[in-house]
Design a protein around this motif. Structure first.
Motif, PDB file in Angstrom:
ATOM      1  N   ARG A  33       0.813  -1.219   0.000  1.00 22.28           N
ATOM      2  CA  ARG A  33       0.000   0.000   0.000  1.00 22.28           C
ATOM      3  C   ARG A  33       0.847   1.271   0.000  1.00 22.28           C
ATOM      4  NH1 ARG A  33      -2.070  -3.322   3.969  1.00 22.28           N
ATOM      5  NH2 ARG A  33      -1.203  -2.029   5.602  1.00 22.28           N
ATOM      6  N   PHE A  36       1.067   4.098  -2.653  1.00 17.99           N
ATOM      7  CA  PHE A  36      -0.179   4.774  -2.994  1.00 17.99           C
ATOM      8  C   PHE A  36      -0.770   5.588  -1.853  1.00 17.99           C
ATOM      9  CE2 PHE A  36       0.259   0.690  -5.171  1.00 17.99           C
ATOM     10  CZ  PHE A  36       0.498   1.169  -6.452  1.00 17.99           C
ATOM     11  N   LEU A  37      -0.317   5.332  -0.634  1.00 17.43           N
ATOM     12  CA  LEU A  37      -0.824   6.086   0.510  1.00 17.43           C
ATOM     13  C   LEU A  37       0.162   6.005   1.659  1.00 17.43           C
ATOM     14  CD1 LEU A  37      -2.164   3.890   2.821  1.00 17.43           C
ATOM     15  CD2 LEU A  37      -3.654   3.576   0.865  1.00 17.43           C
ATOM     16  N   GLU A  55      -2.999  10.728   1.079  1.00 16.68           N
ATOM     17  CA  GLU A  55      -3.026  10.225  -0.284  1.00 16.68           C
ATOM     18  C   GLU A  55      -1.790  10.667  -1.050  1.00 16.68           C
ATOM     19  OE1 GLU A  55      -6.733  11.651  -1.773  1.00 16.68           O
ATOM     20  OE2 GLU A  55      -7.886  10.286  -0.527  1.00 16.68           O
ATOM     21  N   HIS A  61      -2.561   6.390  -9.036  1.00 16.01           N
ATOM     22  CA  HIS A  61      -2.348   6.152  -7.612  1.00 16.01           C
ATOM     23  C   HIS A  61      -3.682   6.139  -6.863  1.00 16.01           C
ATOM     24  CE1 HIS A  61       1.868   6.819  -8.510  1.00 16.01           C
ATOM     25  NE2 HIS A  61       2.137   6.310  -7.316  1.00 16.01           N
ATOM     26  N   ARG A  65      -5.024   3.053  -4.823  1.00 17.49           N
ATOM     27  CA  ARG A  65      -5.334   3.292  -3.409  1.00 17.49           C
ATOM     28  C   ARG A  65      -6.744   2.823  -3.099  1.00 17.49           C
ATOM     29  NH1 ARG A  65      -3.760   8.056  -3.389  1.00 17.49           N
ATOM     30  NH2 ARG A  65      -5.663   9.043  -4.110  1.00 17.49           N
ATOM     31  N   THR A  69      -7.536  -0.376  -0.571  1.00 22.20           N
ATOM     32  CA  THR A  69      -8.140  -0.056   0.718  1.00 22.20           C
ATOM     33  C   THR A  69      -9.635  -0.378   0.763  1.00 22.20           C
ATOM     34  OG1 THR A  69      -8.517   2.254   0.065  1.00 22.20           O
ATOM     35  CG2 THR A  69      -6.462   1.764   1.238  1.00 22.20           C
TER      36      THR A  69
END
Length: 115
Positions: A33, A36-37, A55, A61, A65, A69
């Motif tokens: 992850r 992307f975050l 973010e 992205h 994300r 998530t």
């Protein structure tokens, strides 16, 4: 069509549940992850740990994300992967499925014990 015994079906469900939680929430897979975050964990005034997400990047992205998530999205893909692995390469997949299922059941039991 394929005949799947009910106990195997339960194992597939639990394995899919655990793989989904592993990808979406667990610290051990944060490297997936991270591009992307940014996840930060802070303690609030009442002592609870609160996660905040910052973010990163543009549209790609944002798409990744959202995909990584979204519990429901990852759950579908986890179920597809677990089921295909079981149907196509059962001798390799079954030990992994069994381990994930046991871990998933243990996690569910732990949530009941904690309350």
């Amino acid at each position: 069509m394929w005949q799947i015994p009910w106990i195997t079906f339960i194992l597939l469900i639990l394995a899919s549940y655990r793989l989904t939680r592993l990808i979406v929430f667990d610290q051990i897979t944060s490297f997936i992850r991270r591009p992307f975050l940014e996840e930060k964990f802070e303690q609030d005034a009442s002592g609870f740990v609160v996660a905040t997400i910052e973010e990163k990047g543009g549209r790609f992205h944002a798409f990744m994300r959202d995909l990584l998530t979204c519990y429901w999205c990852v759950g579908v893909w986890s179920s597809v992967a677990i089921t295909l692995a079981y149907l196509l390469i059962p001798s390799i997949a079954f030990p992994v499925i069994l381990i994930l299922a046991i871990a998933g059941a243990a996690g569910i039991l732990e949530s009941f014990v904690r309350g």
